[in-house]
Design an enzyme around this catalytic site. Structure first.
Site, PDB file in Angstrom:
ATOM      1  N   SER A  24      -2.599  28.609  89.283  1.00  0.00           N
ATOM      2  CA  SER A  24      -1.274  28.068  89.577  1.00  0.00           C
ATOM      3  C   SER A  24      -0.834  28.305  91.021  1.00  0.00           C
ATOM      4  O   SER A  24      -0.878  29.421  91.530  1.00  0.00           O
ATOM      5  CB  SER A  24      -0.237  28.684  88.642  1.00  0.00           C
ATOM      6  OG  SER A  24       1.055  28.194  88.939  1.00  0.00           O
ATOM      7  N   SER A  26       2.304  27.470  91.722  1.00  0.00           N
ATOM      8  CA  SER A  26       3.759  27.533  91.566  1.00  0.00           C
ATOM      9  C   SER A  26       4.414  28.727  92.251  1.00  0.00           C
ATOM     10  O   SER A  26       5.439  28.559  92.912  1.00  0.00           O
ATOM     11  CB  SER A  26       4.140  27.501  90.085  1.00  0.00           C
ATOM     12  OG  SER A  26       3.844  26.241  89.545  1.00  0.00           O
ATOM     13  N   THR A  69       3.644  25.992  80.182  1.00  0.00           N
ATOM     14  CA  THR A  69       2.469  25.141  80.262  1.00  0.00           C
ATOM     15  C   THR A  69       1.564  25.424  79.062  1.00  0.00           C
ATOM     16  O   THR A  69       1.905  26.217  78.186  1.00  0.00           O
ATOM     17  CB  THR A  69       1.756  25.338  81.620  1.00  0.00           C
ATOM     18  OG1 THR A  69       0.750  24.332  81.756  1.00  0.00           O
ATOM     19  CG2 THR A  69       1.163  26.708  81.779  1.00  0.00           C
ATOM     20  N   LYS A  73       3.469  24.745  75.027  1.00  0.00           N
ATOM     21  CA  LYS A  73       4.514  23.729  75.059  1.00  0.00           C
ATOM     22  C   LYS A  73       5.091  23.391  73.682  1.00  0.00           C
ATOM     23  O   LYS A  73       6.260  23.049  73.571  1.00  0.00           O
ATOM     24  CB  LYS A  73       4.003  22.450  75.721  1.00  0.00           C
ATOM     25  CG  LYS A  73       3.797  22.599  77.210  1.00  0.00           C
ATOM     26  CD  LYS A  73       3.297  21.286  77.793  1.00  0.00           C
ATOM     27  CE  LYS A  73       3.175  21.364  79.282  1.00  0.00           C
ATOM     28  NZ  LYS A  73       4.447  21.304  79.971  1.00  0.00           N
ATOM     29  N   ASN A  94       8.780  21.866  78.498  1.00  0.00           N
ATOM     30  CA  ASN A  94       8.053  22.389  79.648  1.00  0.00           C
ATOM     31  C   ASN A  94       8.942  23.251  80.529  1.00  0.00           C
ATOM     32  O   ASN A  94       8.464  23.814  81.492  1.00  0.00           O
ATOM     33  CB  ASN A  94       7.377  21.285  80.452  1.00  0.00           C
ATOM     34  CG  ASN A  94       8.365  20.392  81.166  1.00  0.00           C
ATOM     35  OD1 ASN A  94       9.559  20.457  80.949  1.00  0.00           O
ATOM     36  ND2 ASN A  94       7.851  19.525  82.018  1.00  0.00           N
TER      37      ASN A  94
END
Length: 96
Positions: A24, A26, A69, A73, A94
């Protein structure tokens, strides 16, 4: 506009959960944005196969938001207090 920090002057926690999350980007993206705008947030990953533990931790520690994720979900639905009508229709979320 700057957000105020939590009452104990620690950063406000947001993040993502799923398994795996080692790939990730993020945290790097979100943390750069928080820094650029002077926001007292930190974005962390909470990699876990056990979504019930993550949700319990989120409640206990007062995390502000969580991206969800795979594989959580759908399985996360039963741990949420309310659902947006669209999330109900889709049967997955999400973002918490």
């Amino acid at each position: 506009m700057k957000q105020s920090q939590s009452s104990n002057n620690s950063p406000i926690v947001c993040g993502s959960t799923g398994y795996p999350l080692t790939h990730s980007l993020s945290p790097a993206i979100h943390n750069a944005g928080y820094k650029a705008f002077g926001l007292p947030f930190v974005y962390l990953t909470f990699e876990s196969k056990d979504i019930s533990f993550v949700i319990k931790s989120m409640r206990e520690f007062g995390w502000r938001g969580l991206a969800v994720t795979m594989p959580h979900k759908i399985s996360v639905l039963k741990y949420l207090d309310t659902l947006d009508p669209l999330a109900k229709t889709i049967g997955a979320v999400n973002t918490i």
